[in-house]
Design an enzyme around this catalytic site. Structure first.
Site, PDB file in Angstrom:
ATOM      1  CB  ILE A  13      22.157  13.199 -38.289  1.00  0.00           C
ATOM      2  CG1 ILE A  13      20.717  12.774 -38.030  1.00  0.00           C
ATOM      3  CG2 ILE A  13      22.752  12.426 -39.460  1.00  0.00           C
ATOM      4  CD1 ILE A  13      19.717  13.227 -39.041  1.00  0.00           C
ATOM      5  CG  ASP A  59      24.471  31.365 -35.928  1.00  0.00           C
ATOM      6  OD1 ASP A  59      23.511  31.573 -35.168  1.00  0.00           O
ATOM      7  OD2 ASP A  59      24.349  31.019 -37.122  1.00  0.00           O
ATOM      8  CB  SER A 126      14.248  16.374 -45.364  1.00  0.00           C
ATOM      9  OG  SER A 126      13.028  15.839 -44.905  1.00  0.00           O
ATOM     10  CE1 TYR A 151      12.241  19.129 -42.321  1.00  0.00           C
ATOM     11  CE2 TYR A 151      13.976  20.521 -41.414  1.00  0.00           C
ATOM     12  CZ  TYR A 151      13.560  19.320 -41.972  1.00  0.00           C
ATOM     13  OH  TYR A 151      14.477  18.321 -42.186  1.00  0.00           O
ATOM     14  CE  LYS A 155      16.861  20.283 -43.950  1.00  0.00           C
ATOM     15  NZ  LYS A 155      18.303  20.430 -43.716  1.00  0.00           N
ATOM     16  CG  PHE A 180      13.104   8.256 -46.444  1.00  0.00           C
ATOM     17  CD1 PHE A 180      14.130   8.590 -47.322  1.00  0.00           C
ATOM     18  CD2 PHE A 180      11.804   8.214 -46.925  1.00  0.00           C
ATOM     19  CE1 PHE A 180      13.859   8.857 -48.669  1.00  0.00           C
ATOM     20  CE2 PHE A 180      11.535   8.472 -48.276  1.00  0.00           C
ATOM     21  CZ  PHE A 180      12.564   8.804 -49.139  1.00  0.00           C
ATOM     22  CG  ASN A 200       7.829  18.281 -32.350  1.00  0.00           C
ATOM     23  OD1 ASN A 200       6.738  18.643 -31.927  1.00  0.00           O
ATOM     24  ND2 ASN A 200       8.886  19.066 -32.379  1.00  0.00           N
TER      25      ASN A 200
HETATM   26  C1  WQD Z   1       6.368   9.683 -37.623  1.00  0.00           C
HETATM   27  C2  WQD Z   1       5.004   9.023 -37.528  1.00  0.00           C
HETATM   28  C3  WQD Z   1       3.240  10.510 -36.872  1.00  0.00           C
HETATM   29  C4  WQD Z   1       4.634  11.242 -32.813  1.00  0.00           C
HETATM   30  C5  WQD Z   1      10.204  13.542 -39.416  1.00  0.00           C
HETATM   31  C6  WQD Z   1      10.836  14.858 -39.316  1.00  0.00           C
HETATM   32  C7  WQD Z   1      11.104  15.398 -40.675  1.00  0.00           C
HETATM   33  C8  WQD Z   1      11.855  14.388 -41.525  1.00  0.00           C
HETATM   34  C9  WQD Z   1      11.157  13.062 -41.539  1.00  0.00           C
HETATM   35  C10 WQD Z   1      14.199  14.899 -41.465  1.00  0.00           C
HETATM   36  C11 WQD Z   1       3.902   9.915 -38.092  1.00  0.00           C
HETATM   37  C12 WQD Z   1       3.457   9.422 -35.837  1.00  0.00           C
HETATM   38  C13 WQD Z   1       4.551  10.787 -34.108  1.00  0.00           C
HETATM   39  C14 WQD Z   1       3.646  10.869 -31.865  1.00  0.00           C
HETATM   40  C15 WQD Z   1       2.565   9.561 -33.560  1.00  0.00           C
HETATM   41  N1  WQD Z   1      13.172  14.188 -41.057  1.00  0.00           N
HETATM   42  N2  WQD Z   1       3.534   9.955 -34.465  1.00  0.00           N
HETATM   43  N3  WQD Z   1       2.648  10.039 -32.281  1.00  0.00           N
HETATM   44  O1  WQD Z   1       6.569  13.567 -39.167  1.00  0.00           O
HETATM   45  O2  WQD Z   1       7.548  11.586 -40.416  1.00  0.00           O
HETATM   46  O3  WQD Z   1       8.922  13.646 -39.968  1.00  0.00           O
HETATM   47  O4  WQD Z   1      10.996  12.672 -40.173  1.00  0.00           O
HETATM   48  O5  WQD Z   1      14.207  15.775 -42.217  1.00  0.00           O
HETATM   49  O6  WQD Z   1      11.859  16.539 -40.471  1.00  0.00           O
HETATM   50  O7  WQD Z   1       9.954  15.685 -38.633  1.00  0.00           O
HETATM   51  O8  WQD Z   1       8.288  12.066 -38.098  1.00  0.00           O
HETATM   52  O9  WQD Z   1       8.467  10.995 -35.893  1.00  0.00           O
HETATM   53  O10 WQD Z   1       7.092  13.111 -36.108  1.00  0.00           O
HETATM   54  O11 WQD Z   1       6.227  10.994 -37.082  1.00  0.00           O
HETATM   55  O12 WQD Z   1       1.645   8.805 -33.910  1.00  0.00           O
HETATM   56  O13 WQD Z   1       3.668  11.263 -30.668  1.00  0.00           O
HETATM   57  O14 WQD Z   1       4.691   8.835 -36.156  1.00  0.00           O
HETATM   58  O15 WQD Z   1       1.851  10.726 -37.076  1.00  0.00           O
HETATM   59  O16 WQD Z   1       2.963   9.081 -38.753  1.00  0.00           O
HETATM   60  P1  WQD Z   1       7.711  12.700 -39.454  1.00  0.00           P
HETATM   61  P2  WQD Z   1       7.552  11.840 -36.700  1.00  0.00           P
END
Ligand code: WQD
Length: 341
Positions: A13, A59, A126, A151, A155, A180, A200
């Site tokens: 970002i 850092d 977040s 995490y 925040k 979001f 992830n």
């Molecule tokens: C989104 C959806 C998963 C991977 C992230 C960041 C968090 C915050 C908000 C900034 C969920 C599904 C995911 C996969 C899936 N951002 N999924 N298979 O968990 O909403 O949070 O955005 O601060 O820090 O982590 O995002 O992209 O991991 O998941 O089905 O292989 O996609 O279950 O419903 P999340 P995500």
């Protein structure tokens, strides 16, 4: 030109915000330790802007190094603080790494800002602070809840530090943006989310699966109380998100902002995981190989933003559709493939 310090400015970002700052006539100065990004981000920014942006490789938890930067970079007007780790799962395994870096870097930065009389800060927060939200869509008044992960807790703690600072009579002015789900990449496909290891997040996993890097996407659960059973999120394009930071720093520099303000930055629309996958397929013409798997522990079933406050007070509105965002993510993935050769 007004100089804005951007910590974590070589990150996902951060790099997009650096580009939008220059486009808006500011002079960004990057601080990054490159622990979670690569030097190539700087080249991508330079390719887009037609020139290099100053970058200090330090850092943010290192107060002495921060001091040196503030000494060198005189007349910093404001700071946008992105530098933090953000992998929810990793934070569960390594909480101390997250508390040290995410909380420590903010405290160090605030101390040095005070020493150099720099008092305008945009903070990267977040929607995770809402936990499993008490209401939908979430407004800035929706109760902040116990975080689902270290995490998310970092925040929440950072927001509390900034609130305490504001109520202590300090002359610090902070605008915290609660993101979001940031997705996509710059339309030039020269900067984007750099994949460090197995993603992830959903969208990089989608694009890596379509590119043949990953075998198959697993959708984590389709038995939630949603139209198609998969989780709902508010997917916001990273360039729209970057523009929100420019508007926020402009408002701080204009003197119109309060001591501490929070804004939801999303589209205001929720989409399910399956809808996101279908948007990707429509946008790219790629057929995605996926299966339904078990729920992922800690997942919030449904969350999306009420963006009334950002619209009314920041004049901010997202313009990128989910399909356009998915196309930009795919173009970036193809750029990575081309340049990996
Ligand atoms: C989104 C959806 C998963 C991977 C992230 C960041 C968090 C915050 C908000 C900034 C969920 C599904 C995911 C996969 C899936 N951002 N999924 N298979 O968990 O909403 O949070 O955005 O601060 O820090 O982590 O995002 O992209 O991991 O998941 O089905 O292989 O996609 O279950 O419903 P999340 P995500």
């Amino acid at each position: 030109m007004k100089k804005i310090l951007v910590t974590g400015g070589a990150g996902y970002i951060g790099s997009h915000t650096v580009v939008e700052l220059v486009e808006a006539g500011y002079e960004p100065v990057i601080i990054d330790n490159f622990s979670n990004t690569e030097e190539r981000s700087l080249q991508g920014i330079a390719d887009i802007l037609g020139g290099d942006v100053t970058c200090h490789r330090i850092d943010c938890t290192d107060t002495a190094a921060l001091r040196e930067v503030f000494e060198k970079e005189t007349d910093i007007e404001g700071v946008i603080h992105f530098a933090a780790f953000k992998a929810v799962g990793e934070s569960v395994d390594e909480p101390l790494k997250y508390y040290h870096n995410n909380v420590g870097s903010l405290v160090a930065l605030l101390q040095v800002m005070k020493e150099f009389n720099v008092n305008k800060l945009v903070f990267s927060s977040s929607c995770t602070v809402y936990g499993i939200p008490a209401e939908l869509p979430v407004t800035e008044q929706t109760p902040v809840q116990k975080a689902n992960s270290p995490y998310g807790n970092t925040k929440k703690i950072c927001e509390e530090i900034l609130t305490d600072l504001a109520t202590s009579g300090s002359d610090m002015y902070t605008t915290a943006l609660r993101y979001f789900n940031p997705i996509g990449a710059h339309p030039s496909a020269k900067i984007g989310e750099l994949p460090l290891g197995v993603p992830n997040n959903l969208v990089p996993f989608i694009t890596q699966t379509a590119a043949g890097i990953r075998e198959q996407l697993t959708i984590f659960g389709n038995d939630y109380d949603t139209p198609d059973g998969t989780c709902i999120r508010d997917y916001v394009h990273v360039v729209d998100l970057a523009k929100a930071h420019v508007v926020a720093i402009e408002r701080l520099l204009s003197g119109k902002a309060g001591n501490i303000e929070f804004f939801n930055v999303g589209t205001g629309t929720g989409n399910t995981v399956l809808e996101a996958v279908q948007a990707f397929e429509r946008a790219t013409g790629e057929k995605l190989n996926y299966k339904i798997g078990p729920r992922r522990p800690g997942d919030v079933p449904k969350i999306f933003a009420d963006v009334t406050k950002a619209t009314e007070e920041l004049g901010f509105k997202t313009t990128t559709t989910l399909e356009e965002a998915m196309k930009s993510a795919w173009d970036w993935q193809m750029h990575l493939k081309e340049t990996a050769k």
